[in-house]
Design an enzyme around this catalytic site. Sequence first.
Site, PDB file in Angstrom:
ATOM      1  N   ASP A  80       0.840  -1.202   0.000  1.00 18.70           N
ATOM      2  CA  ASP A  80       0.000   0.000   0.000  1.00 18.70           C
ATOM      3  C   ASP A  80       0.873   1.249   0.000  1.00 18.70           C
ATOM      4  O   ASP A  80       2.059   1.197   0.345  1.00 18.70           O
ATOM      5  CB  ASP A  80      -0.930   0.017   1.210  1.00 18.70           C
ATOM      6  CG  ASP A  80      -0.199   0.202   2.535  1.00 18.70           C
ATOM      7  OD1 ASP A  80       0.797  -0.519   2.767  1.00 18.70           O
ATOM      8  OD2 ASP A  80      -0.608   1.065   3.345  1.00 18.70           O
ATOM      9  N   GLU A 175       0.136  -1.064   5.674  1.00 16.08           N
ATOM     10  CA  GLU A 175       1.199  -0.666   6.604  1.00 16.08           C
ATOM     11  C   GLU A 175       1.165   0.819   6.871  1.00 16.08           C
ATOM     12  O   GLU A 175       1.445   1.273   7.992  1.00 16.08           O
ATOM     13  CB  GLU A 175       2.566  -1.076   6.034  1.00 16.08           C
ATOM     14  CG  GLU A 175       3.733  -0.927   7.008  1.00 16.08           C
ATOM     15  CD  GLU A 175       4.410   0.445   6.958  1.00 16.08           C
ATOM     16  OE1 GLU A 175       5.296   0.699   7.790  1.00 16.08           O
ATOM     17  OE2 GLU A 175       4.045   1.267   6.080  1.00 16.08           O
TER      18      GLU A 175
END
Length: 412
Positions: A80, A175
């Site tokens: 991400d 994350e």
Amino acid sequence: MQHIIDRFISYVIIDTESDASSPTTPSTPKQWDLANKLVEELKSIGMQDVTIDDKAYIMATLPSNVSHHVPTIGFISHFDTSPDFSGANVKPQIIPNYDGKDIVLNAEKNIILSPSYFKDLLQYKGQTLITTDGTTLLGADDKAGITEIVSAMEFLIQNPDIKHGTIKVGFTPDEEIGRGAHHFDVEKFGADWAYTMDGSQVGELEYENFNAAGAKITFKGKSVHPGYAKGKMINSMLIANDFINQLPKGETPEETKGYEGFFHVHHLNGTIEETVLELIIRDHNKKKFEKRKELIEKIARKINKKFAKQFGEDIVIAEIADQYYNMKEKVLPVKYIVDIAEKAMKELKIKPLIKPIRGGTDGSQLSYKGLPCPNIFAGGHNFHGKYEYVPAESMQKAVDVIVKIAELTAKL
């Protein structure tokens, strides 16, 4: 090296921005686009036991090619990108043989990546830089790390003469919003220890990070006509301002460095009758971290006492929640895993830069879940914004470090 550049670009052009307001995992459906691509790519290069679960956590195995027992190691990155800046429609620019001068990211908007401001650029004169076009972030955090892990596994598969034990690979969602390790199945992963490839400049090797907490402070008030407010009105915004002013001066992100902790006010929204203040608390030292949380509660009690008679109940409500802890506590007992990474860098003529992380990584939470997990450089700079860039040579060096760690571990 062109192969690494091409792989990296194929990842960053896929929008994988996460969303802290979403309760799902992954937090955005578009993260599946890259996750599914990675699954197919891991299979295509020859990785074994490639899996993806219902929350988009990816795991894969490179089997050992030695007959003796070798510890199982892992390499982990997240796919991400930060919601701090747009990750949609990323248009990477390739700057070959960088000349050390200003780089025009976007002529129309006059967006310049300049070494006069970003001095680290001068380290990479003569190298190939990958930048943004000035309208998005790049995504080197942490698609550079993914590129390096996949490329290192591919290299080991294609060069079986390089001896190594079993290697596990893990790629995670979310994350950037602090949830990357929440659903990571350490037992299924099956590694004795791992490394996150999520650092910045070449040589970074980190096994210390902040202890972290978040605080939501709600201030109550009373609204009456301002012309007749004397002795009656209580303006919650002014109480919030008083609270902030009682925090230690100089202990903010913009005034601290190294091991220095801070309070960071990041959201403030209010009316006369209610104001909500959100801040984060950070410190490497556990005792100082606890004292910082205690200070928040002490200031709240002081203000509540001041308004007890006039308001009749608590006028300040402080909610504090721990977020993650310093991985040092879990890594120091197995410090040799840091020593292996340091030795790998030295053998490759890379100067190790061992320093504390002024933040947190998946490695912090994973260490507390039983998987000691120091952090290694991925090569990028200026993360989470339009000035982000990564030298291709740095990604190649990270690939070399992964391969060398695998070799050294096989000799234990």
